[in-house]
Scaffold this active site. Structure first.
Site, PDB file in Angstrom:
ATOM      1  N   CYS A 192       0.825  -1.206   0.000  1.00  0.00           N
ATOM      2  CA  CYS A 192       0.000   0.000   0.000  1.00  0.00           C
ATOM      3  C   CYS A 192       0.868   1.269   0.000  1.00  0.00           C
ATOM      4  O   CYS A 192       1.472   1.579  -1.015  1.00  0.00           O
ATOM      5  CB  CYS A 192      -1.005  -0.043   1.139  1.00  0.00           C
ATOM      6  SG  CYS A 192      -2.432   0.995   0.835  1.00  0.00           S
ATOM      7  N   GLU A 241      -1.010  -8.817   5.224  1.00  0.00           N
ATOM      8  CA  GLU A 241      -0.663  -9.057   6.637  1.00  0.00           C
ATOM      9  C   GLU A 241      -1.867  -8.923   7.558  1.00  0.00           C
ATOM     10  O   GLU A 241      -1.847  -9.395   8.686  1.00  0.00           O
ATOM     11  CB  GLU A 241       0.465  -8.107   7.078  1.00  0.00           C
ATOM     12  CG  GLU A 241       0.080  -6.655   7.308  1.00  0.00           C
ATOM     13  CD  GLU A 241      -0.149  -5.855   6.016  1.00  0.00           C
ATOM     14  OE1 GLU A 241      -0.011  -6.420   4.917  1.00  0.00           O
ATOM     15  OE2 GLU A 241      -0.492  -4.663   6.133  1.00  0.00           O
ATOM     16  N   HIS A 267      -3.229  -5.291   1.688  1.00  0.00           N
ATOM     17  CA  HIS A 267      -2.555  -5.644   2.948  1.00  0.00           C
ATOM     18  C   HIS A 267      -2.737  -7.127   3.233  1.00  0.00           C
ATOM     19  O   HIS A 267      -3.676  -7.504   3.926  1.00  0.00           O
ATOM     20  CB  HIS A 267      -3.188  -4.864   4.109  1.00  0.00           C
ATOM     21  CG  HIS A 267      -2.982  -3.400   4.047  1.00  0.00           C
ATOM     22  ND1 HIS A 267      -1.911  -2.767   4.630  1.00  0.00           N
ATOM     23  CD2 HIS A 267      -3.702  -2.424   3.467  1.00  0.00           C
ATOM     24  CE1 HIS A 267      -1.982  -1.471   4.417  1.00  0.00           C
ATOM     25  NE2 HIS A 267      -3.066  -1.237   3.710  1.00  0.00           N
TER      26      HIS A 267
HETATM   27  N1  GLN Z   1      -3.590   6.340   0.839  1.00  0.00           N
HETATM   28  C1  GLN Z   1      -2.329   6.087   1.488  1.00  0.00           C
HETATM   29  C2  GLN Z   1      -1.193   6.862   0.813  1.00  0.00           C
HETATM   30  O1  GLN Z   1      -1.372   7.503  -0.160  1.00  0.00           O
HETATM   31  C3  GLN Z   1      -1.988   4.623   1.523  1.00  0.00           C
HETATM   32  C4  GLN Z   1      -2.959   3.875   2.420  1.00  0.00           C
HETATM   33  C5  GLN Z   1      -2.410   2.626   3.045  1.00  0.00           C
HETATM   34  O2  GLN Z   1      -1.207   2.401   3.113  1.00  0.00           O
HETATM   35  N2  GLN Z   1      -3.286   1.815   3.594  1.00  0.00           N
HETATM   36  O3  GLN Z   1      -0.103   6.812   1.274  1.00  0.00           O
END
Ligand code: GLN
Length: 225
Positions: A85, A197, A195
């Site tokens: 992410c 995890e 994610h």
């Molecule tokens: N929207 C977040 C970003 O731009 C990422 C979200 C996440 O890691 N769950 O960094």
């Protein structure tokens, strides 16, 4: 410490985000997992996980903790890394929707779009078919949790696409999110929009531990010289 290919030491960048869940998934996947907050801790790992969180904040904290340049140098020297992410955003060469002062470590030849799935669908879960991650129709699909996730708009030649979103099919308009690239590998760098995890999925971490083990093996040249 002498590197052990059997149980490699893998760090989790611990400036922000869901560090504990990654440490648990790495341990379950056969690694010696440790958190990384200082350059000396970074120097001691065979691979690193960049967790979810907020990529703009993590970028600032990497600079504040004196980790940005050392980490970029180690990545350039071949340190295996897995970004989830916000971590995926940090590993991207190009970012759409970045803030004006947001930088990335880079390394994966791809363009990611931040917060791509839209505001109404901030978070959702989906079963993914991803043979490269050991998830398919005959085995259990991968349970993927997306939280304000990016998707990958475009990848360069050397980038392997490991998973795409399936049809979500509930509210109208959501089908536009079908077939989006959400997991990639580029050499020793791995990234997912979601994610694994969260919820006990360990197959992505197992692949990453294998990548770290491979990177620790002596090269053919070293073996023969
Ligand atoms: N929207 C977040 C970003 O731009 C990422 C979200 C996440 O890691 N769950 O960094």
């Amino acid at each position: 410490m002498t590197p052990s290919p059997d149980r490699p030491t893998i760090g989790v960048l611990a400036l922000q985000g869901d560090v504990r869940e990654h440490l648990a998934a790495l341990t379950a996947a056969g690694a010696n997992a440790t958190s990384v907050r200082r350059p000396a801790e970074l120097a001691a790992v065979d691979g690193i996980v960049l967790p979810g969180g907020e990529s703009t904040t993590m970028d600032k904290l990497l600079h504040a903790f004196g980790l940005f340049e050392p980490l970029r140098e180690r990545l350039a020297a071949g340190l295996p890394a897995y970004g989830s992410c916000a971590g995926m955003i940090l590993l991207a060469d190009r970012v759409q929707g970045a803030t004006s002062d947001q930088g990335t470590l880079g390394g994966i030849d791809m363009t990611v779009r931040r917060n791509a799935f839209g505001r109404q669908v901030d978070s959702f879960e989906q079963d993914l078919l991803a043979p490269a991650l050991g998830a398919g129709e005959d085995v259990a699909p991968l349970r993927a949790v997306f939280i304000r996730a990016p998707w990958v708009e475009q990848v360069g030649d050397g980038v392997e696409v490991l998973a795409r979103t399936a049809r979500r099919g509930s509210a109208a308009g959501e089908a536009t999110a079908e077939g989006k690239i959400v997991a990639v590998r580029h050499g020793r760098l791995l990234a997912t929009s979601f994610h694994p995890e969260i919820g006990g999925e360990t197959r992505v971490h197992r692949l990453f531990v294998e990548m770290v083990r491979d990177a620790l093996l002596p090269t053919q040249q070293q073996l023969t010289s």
